[in-house]
Design a protein around this motif. Structure first.
Motif, mmCIF file in Angstrom:
data_model
loop_
_atom_site.group_PDB
_atom_site.id
_atom_site.type_symbol
_atom_site.label_atom_id
_atom_site.label_comp_id
_atom_site.label_asym_id
_atom_site.label_seq_id
_atom_site.Cartn_x
_atom_site.Cartn_y
_atom_site.Cartn_z
ATOM 1 N N ALA A 70 13.208 -8.626 -5.938
ATOM 2 C CA ALA A 70 13.247 -8.075 -4.583
ATOM 3 C C ALA A 70 13.026 -6.565 -4.598
ATOM 4 C CB ALA A 70 14.580 -8.410 -3.923
ATOM 5 N N ALA A 71 13.670 -5.881 -5.574
ATOM 6 C CA ALA A 71 13.525 -4.426 -5.662
ATOM 7 C C ALA A 71 12.080 -4.035 -5.981
ATOM 8 C CB ALA A 71 14.469 -3.879 -6.731
ATOM 9 N N ILE A 72 11.467 -4.784 -6.909
ATOM 10 C CA ILE A 72 10.077 -4.482 -7.266
ATOM 11 C C ILE A 72 9.152 -4.777 -6.096
ATOM 12 C CG2 ILE A 72 8.155 -5.151 -8.766
ATOM 13 C CD1 ILE A 72 10.222 -5.746 -10.954
ATOM 14 N N THR A 73 9.363 -5.946 -5.452
ATOM 15 C CA THR A 73 8.498 -6.345 -4.346
ATOM 16 C C THR A 73 8.582 -5.362 -3.188
ATOM 17 O OG1 THR A 73 8.795 -8.670 -4.948
ATOM 18 C CG2 THR A 73 7.960 -8.215 -2.739
ATOM 19 N N GLU A 74 9.804 -4.949 -2.855
ATOM 20 C CA GLU A 74 9.990 -4.071 -1.700
ATOM 21 C C GLU A 74 9.773 -2.593 -2.018
ATOM 22 O OE1 GLU A 74 10.251 -5.286 1.222
ATOM 23 O OE2 GLU A 74 10.353 -7.331 0.449
ATOM 24 N N ARG A 75 9.572 -2.289 -3.315
ATOM 25 C CA ARG A 75 9.380 -0.888 -3.678
ATOM 26 C C ARG A 75 8.125 -0.299 -3.050
ATOM 27 N NH1 ARG A 75 10.052 -0.121 -9.901
ATOM 28 N NH2 ARG A 75 12.010 -1.179 -9.354
ATOM 29 N N SER A 76 7.185 -1.176 -2.724
ATOM 30 C CA SER A 76 5.950 -0.689 -2.109
ATOM 31 C C SER A 76 6.180 -0.236 -0.668
ATOM 32 C CB SER A 76 4.895 -1.802 -2.119
ATOM 33 O OG SER A 76 5.359 -2.923 -1.375
ATOM 34 N N GLY A 77 7.251 -0.745 -0.044
ATOM 35 C CA GLY A 77 7.496 -0.437 1.362
ATOM 36 C C GLY A 77 7.639 1.048 1.657
ATOM 37 N N PRO A 78 8.602 1.759 1.012
ATOM 38 C CA PRO A 78 8.770 3.188 1.325
ATOM 39 C C PRO A 78 7.506 4.013 1.084
ATOM 40 C CG PRO A 78 10.629 2.357 0.054
ATOM 41 C CD PRO A 78 9.604 1.275 0.056
ATOM 42 N N VAL A 79 6.825 3.735 -0.036
ATOM 43 C CA VAL A 79 5.620 4.513 -0.333
ATOM 44 C C VAL A 79 4.534 4.220 0.691
ATOM 45 C CG1 VAL A 79 3.830 4.966 -2.058
ATOM 46 C CG2 VAL A 79 6.184 4.543 -2.778
ATOM 47 N N ASP A 104 -0.808 -3.270 9.975
ATOM 48 C CA ASP A 104 -0.201 -4.532 9.510
ATOM 49 C C ASP A 104 -1.067 -5.259 8.488
ATOM 50 O OD1 ASP A 104 2.316 -4.566 10.505
ATOM 51 O OD2 ASP A 104 1.823 -5.653 12.335
ATOM 52 N N PRO A 105 -2.360 -5.527 8.773
ATOM 53 C CA PRO A 105 -3.172 -6.178 7.736
ATOM 54 C C PRO A 105 -3.304 -5.344 6.469
ATOM 55 C CG PRO A 105 -4.543 -5.498 9.591
ATOM 56 C CD PRO A 105 -3.125 -5.363 10.020
ATOM 57 N N ALA A 106 -3.352 -4.016 6.632
ATOM 58 C CA ALA A 106 -3.433 -3.158 5.442
ATOM 59 C C ALA A 106 -2.154 -3.272 4.613
ATOM 60 C CB ALA A 106 -3.662 -1.705 5.860
ATOM 61 N N ARG A 107 -1.015 -3.343 5.292
ATOM 62 C CA ARG A 107 0.262 -3.481 4.578
ATOM 63 C C ARG A 107 0.348 -4.828 3.869
ATOM 64 N NH1 ARG A 107 4.787 -5.683 6.438
ATOM 65 N NH2 ARG A 107 3.993 -5.646 8.572
ATOM 66 N N ARG A 108 -0.116 -5.896 4.551
ATOM 67 C CA ARG A 108 -0.103 -7.220 3.911
ATOM 68 C C ARG A 108 -1.049 -7.271 2.712
ATOM 69 N NH1 ARG A 108 0.327 -9.099 9.396
ATOM 70 N NH2 ARG A 108 -1.943 -9.332 9.510
ATOM 71 N N LEU A 109 -2.202 -6.633 2.851
ATOM 72 C CA LEU A 109 -3.138 -6.587 1.725
ATOM 73 C C LEU A 109 -2.565 -5.776 0.571
ATOM 74 C CD1 LEU A 109 -6.546 -6.135 3.582
ATOM 75 C CD2 LEU A 109 -5.888 -8.065 2.154
ATOM 76 N N GLU A 146 4.873 3.052 3.759
ATOM 77 C CA GLU A 146 5.261 3.611 5.055
ATOM 78 C C GLU A 146 5.070 5.123 5.074
ATOM 79 O OE1 GLU A 146 6.154 1.972 7.695
ATOM 80 O OE2 GLU A 146 6.424 -0.046 6.887
ATOM 81 N N THR A 147 5.455 5.793 3.997
ATOM 82 C CA THR A 147 5.332 7.255 3.943
ATOM 83 C C THR A 147 3.879 7.699 4.003
ATOM 84 O OG1 THR A 147 7.354 7.397 2.624
ATOM 85 C CG2 THR A 147 5.889 9.309 2.601
ATOM 86 N N VAL A 148 3.042 7.067 3.161
ATOM 87 C CA VAL A 148 1.623 7.439 3.140
ATOM 88 C C VAL A 148 0.970 7.124 4.469
ATOM 89 C CG1 VAL A 148 -0.599 6.978 2.047
ATOM 90 C CG2 VAL A 148 1.449 7.157 0.637
ATOM 91 N N ALA A 149 1.282 5.931 5.032
ATOM 92 C CA ALA A 149 0.710 5.566 6.324
ATOM 93 C C ALA A 149 1.198 6.502 7.424
ATOM 94 C CB ALA A 149 1.072 4.125 6.665
ATOM 95 N N GLY A 150 2.482 6.877 7.347
ATOM 96 C CA GLY A 150 3.025 7.804 8.344
ATOM 97 C C GLY A 150 2.329 9.142 8.327
ATOM 98 N N VAL A 151 2.080 9.650 7.118
ATOM 99 C CA VAL A 151 1.375 10.929 6.995
ATOM 100 C C VAL A 151 -0.030 10.818 7.585
ATOM 101 C CG1 VAL A 151 0.371 12.543 5.345
ATOM 102 C CG2 VAL A 151 2.697 11.709 5.001
ATOM 103 N N ALA A 152 -0.722 9.707 7.245
ATOM 104 C CA ALA A 152 -2.095 9.531 7.728
ATOM 105 C C ALA A 152 -2.136 9.416 9.254
ATOM 106 C CB ALA A 152 -2.712 8.297 7.092
ATOM 107 N N ILE A 153 -1.233 8.576 9.811
ATOM 108 C CA ILE A 153 -1.222 8.380 11.267
ATOM 109 C C ILE A 153 -0.820 9.667 11.980
ATOM 110 C CG2 ILE A 153 -0.070 7.148 13.148
ATOM 111 C CD1 ILE A 153 0.068 4.712 11.274
#
Length: 598
Positions: A254-263, A305-310, A265-272
C-alpha cells in the motif's frame, strides 16, 4: 559496476514482462477479439465525449456569458447533456462486457489449472502442501484477467482520453500545452522506480496470504486432532505470526502503491497552477478570449484523472503480472511420468504382473526397493507382508505409475507399463488404499467414481458386496445422502467400506488392496474379508497387509524386507520355516503384538 548490474537487471525484467504480456494476449486475445472490439469502441466513445465536453466549454463561455447569444441558450446545454448521456451508456456497456470477459477468463484458467493439476505426478503433491497450493491458486487466478482488462481499459479509455484532451489543449493554446506537459517525465521516472520495488513485495505478499489461508484450511480439516491435543493456542500463535507478516507486506505494498500520489499531485498542482497563472496574466494584459482559456483549463483538469490512472498503470500491472506469472509457473510444469509419444493402450487378457529387478527410492541415493523381483500370477492372490518401510506400499504405487522406477521393468501380461498410456493402465486396476478418501457429493456419487457409467443397480450391488448397505440404509437419504468433507459424518470403517465398493464397481482385472480392512472393526472385517475373497476370484490381486489372518488363504505370500523379497510361499509353507520372518511375525501376532503398518 553496480550501476551496470542494475541496468542489466532492469532490461531482463522488462523482457520478462513483455514476454508475459505477449503470452497472455496470444493465449486469450483472439478468443475475445469481437467482445474487446465492442468494449474498445465504447471506450473510444467515452474518450471522445470527454474531449467534447472540454471543447464545447469555449462556446459556453464566449457565446453565452460573453456575447449573451440567446439563440444557442438551448442547443449548447442540450449538447452537454447529450455528451454525458452518451458517455454514461458507453461506460455501462464497456463495464459489463469487460466484466463478462474477465469472469470467463477466470473460469477458463480455473478449468485449465484443474485439468493440469490432475495431470501432474503424485510427487508434485508430495512436495507441495495441498492447502497452500489451493490458496495460492485462488489468489493468482485473477492475474490474467487483470492484465488484459488493465491493458485494454488503459489504452482504449485513459490513453485515448488523454490524447484527445491534449489535442484540445494544443488547438486552444500550444504554449500552455507545453508548460502542462512538462509534468510527464518526472512522474514516469518515479513510477518506474516504484514498480521494481512492488514486484518483490507482491510475490512475498501472495505467498504469505496463501500460507495464512492454508493454515486455516488445515486447521478446519484437522479440527478433531487440534482439539484432542489442545493445539488451539499453539496454532493461534503460529497463524498470528503469519498474519502479522502478511499484514506488514500488504502495508508495504500500500505504501509503495500510494507513494506516487503525493508526487503526482504536487507535480500536477505546480503545472495546473502555472497554467492558470500564466493564462490569467495573458487574459488580463493582452485580452485573450476567456472561452479559450476556460476550455483549455477544463481540458487540463479533465486530463488529470486519466493521466493519474496511467501513471499508476505500471504499478497495478506489476501486481497483476506477478499473479499471472505464478499461474504460468504451475501451468508450465511438466508431468514427471508422461506417456511416451504414440504410447499404445494396455491390453490385459490375463492380468499377470511381473516386477523385474526394480530399483526405486523417493530420494536420490536412498533406494527403497533394491532389485525387487517377483511374479503375481494371473487370477491369483499375492500378499505382501513385512515391517514398516520395507517397500510394500511402494510396490502398489509403482504398479499404478504414481512414480517411475529407477531401474528394472514392471510388466502386465508382458507389456512394460512405462510404454503404455497411464489412463489405460489405471483403467485396468481397482485400488483400495489404507486411508479411504471420499469426495463432495452423495454416497452414490462416491461409489460411481469407480466407473462413471455404472448403473444404480451395479452401485447398490457393489455396496452390498462391500457390506456397506446396512449402514447406508440408515442414512437420512440412503444412497443419495450428501457427505461432509471427506465423509467425516461416517466412521472410519464405513468410509473404508464405501472405498471398497468404489473399487468393486470398477470391475477391473487387477485388484490392489493396501491395508483395505485396517480401519474395520472385527465384525466388519470378517464380513468384508468374505466379500473380498469372492470378488478376488478370477482377478489378479495384490494385497498389502499386516494382519496375517487376512492373507492366510493367499495363493502366495511374499515377505519383503529392506526392499527385497526374502521369503515366499503359502501360509503353511512359510510357517513351516520356524526361523523365518513370517514365522516370527506370526508368533508376535499370536502373542498380541502387531507387526507394524506398511
Amino acid at each position: 559496476m553496480k550501476k551496470q548490474k542494475i541496468s542489466l537487471t532492469d532490461v531482463h525484467e522488462r523482457g520478462l514482462v513483455l514476454r508475459l504480456l505477449k503470452r497472455v494476449f496470444a493465449e486469450n486475445g483472439r478468443d475475445y477479439l469481437g467482445q474487446y472490439a465492442v468494449a474498445v469502441a465504447c471506450l473510444v466513445v467515452v474518450s471522445a465525449a470527454t474531449a467534447f465536453l472540454a471543447w464545447i466549454m469555449r462556446d459556453v463561455i464566449d457565446k453565452i456569458f460573453v456575447e449573451q447569444n440567446r439563440a444557442i441558450l438551448f442547443t449548447l446545454p442540450l449538447a452537454v447533456f447529450a455528451s454525458f448521456l452518451v458517455r454514461g451508456i458507453a461506460t455501462y456497456f464497456q463495464g459489463v462486457i469487460l466484466s463478462r470477459i474477465g469472469n470467463n477468463i477466470v473460469a477458463r484458467y480455473q478449468r485449465r489449472l484443474f485439468a493440469h493439476l490432475t495431470e501432474l505426478s503424485v510427487d508434485f503433491f508430495g512436495e507441495n502442501r495441498s492447502a497452500h497450493l489451493a490458496a495460492r491458486i485462488n489468489q493468482n487466478v485473477s492475474g490474467i484477467r487483470d492484465t488484459l482488462n488493465l491493458t485494454v481499459t488503459s489504452i482504449a479509455r485513459d490513453l485515448l482520453t488523454l490524447v484527445f484532451l491534449i489535442g484540445v489543449m494544443i488547438l486552444q493554446d500550444p504554449v500552455l500545452s507545453a508548460i502542462a506537459l512538462l509534468a510527464g517525465p518526472p512522474v514516469a521516472w518515479m513510477i518506474a522506480s516504484l514498480a521494481r520495488k512492488l514486484r518483490v513485495a507482491t510475490r512475498q505478499s501472495i505467498d504469505l496470504n496463501a500460507r495464512v489461508l492454508a493454515s486455516m484450511q488445515e486447521t478446519a480439516q484437522g479440527i478433531t486432532v487440534v482439539k484432542a491435543f489442545t493445539m488451539e493456542e499453539t496454532l493461534r500463535a503460529r497463524i498470528e505470526t503469519l498474519i502479522l507478516a502478511a499484514e506488514e507486506r500488504s502495508n508495504r505494498i500500500a505504501a509503495i502503491t500510494e507513494r506516487s500520489g503525493p508526487v503526482t499531485e504536487t507535480v500536477a498542482g505546480v503545472a495546473i497552477a502555472a497554467v492558470i497563472g500564466y493564462s490569467g496574466y495573458r487574459a488580463i494584459e493582452y485580452g485573450y478570449s476567456p472561452g479559450s482559456m476556460f476550455a483549455f483549463i477544463t481540458a487540463l483538469l479533465l486530463a488529470y484523472d486519466p493521466a493519474r490512472r496511467l501513471a499508476k498503470l505500471q504499478v497495478q500491472l506489476e501486481r497483476a503480472l506477478v499473479n499471472a506469472q505464478m499461474i504460468y509457473e504451475i501451468l508450465d510444469l511438466k508431468p514427471r511420468q508422461p506417456d511416451a509419444p504414440g504410447a499404445p493402450t494396455l491390453n490385459v487378457s490375463r492380468g499377470e504382473v511381473v516386477f523385474d529387478k526394480v530399483v526405486f527410492g523417493y530420494h536420490p541415493g536412498e533406494p527403497v526397493l533394491k532389485g525387487l523381483s517377483f511374479t503375481a500370477p494371473a487370477g491369483a492372490t499375492t500378499a505382501l507382508i513385512g515391517a514398516s518401510g520395507g517397500g510394500k506400499s511402494t510396490v502398489i504405487a509403482l504398479l499404478q505409475r504414481f512414480y517411475d522406477s529407477w531401474e528394472g521393468r514392471i510388466l502386465v501380461d508382458g507389456q512394460d507399463i512405462a510404454g503404455v498410456t497411464k489412463a489405460s493402465l489405471r483403467g485396468n486396476i481397482a485400488y483400495v488404499s489404507q486411508q479411504p478418501y471420499l469426495f463432495e457429493g452423495t454416497i452414490r456419487d462416491n461409489i460411481r467414481y469407480g466407473r462413471p457409467d455404472a448403473t444404480d443397480a451395479e452401485i447398490e450391488a457393489a455396496a452390498e458386496l462391500a457390506q456397506a448397505t446396512e449402514f447406508i440404509r440408515t442414512q437420512p437419504k440412503g444412497f443419495d445422502t450428501p457427505l461432509g468433507e471427506n465423509g467425516t459424518s461416517l466412521s472410519g470403517g464405513q468410509r473404508q467400506r464405501l472405498s471398497i465398493a468404489r473399487a468393486l464397481v470398477r470391475n477391473a482385472p487387477i485388484l490392489l488392496l493396501d491395508e483395505a480392512t485396517s480401519a474395520l472393526d472385527t465384525r466388519s472385517e470378517t464380513l468384508v474379508q468374505a466379500a473380498l475373497e469372492s470378488v478376488m476370484k478370477g482377478r489378479t490381486t495384490i494385497v498389502v497387509a499386516h494382519r496375517l489372518s487376512t492373507i492366510a488363504s493367499a495363493d502366495q505370500i511374499l515377505v519383503i524386507d529392506g526392499g527385497e523379497v526374502v521369503e515366499r510361499g503359502t501360509h503353511g509353507e512359510l510357517l513351516a520355516r520356524k526361523e523365518g520372518l513370517y514365522s516370527s511375525f506370526h508368533g508376535m501376532q499370536g502373542a498380541g503384538t502387531a507387526t507394524g503398518s506398511p
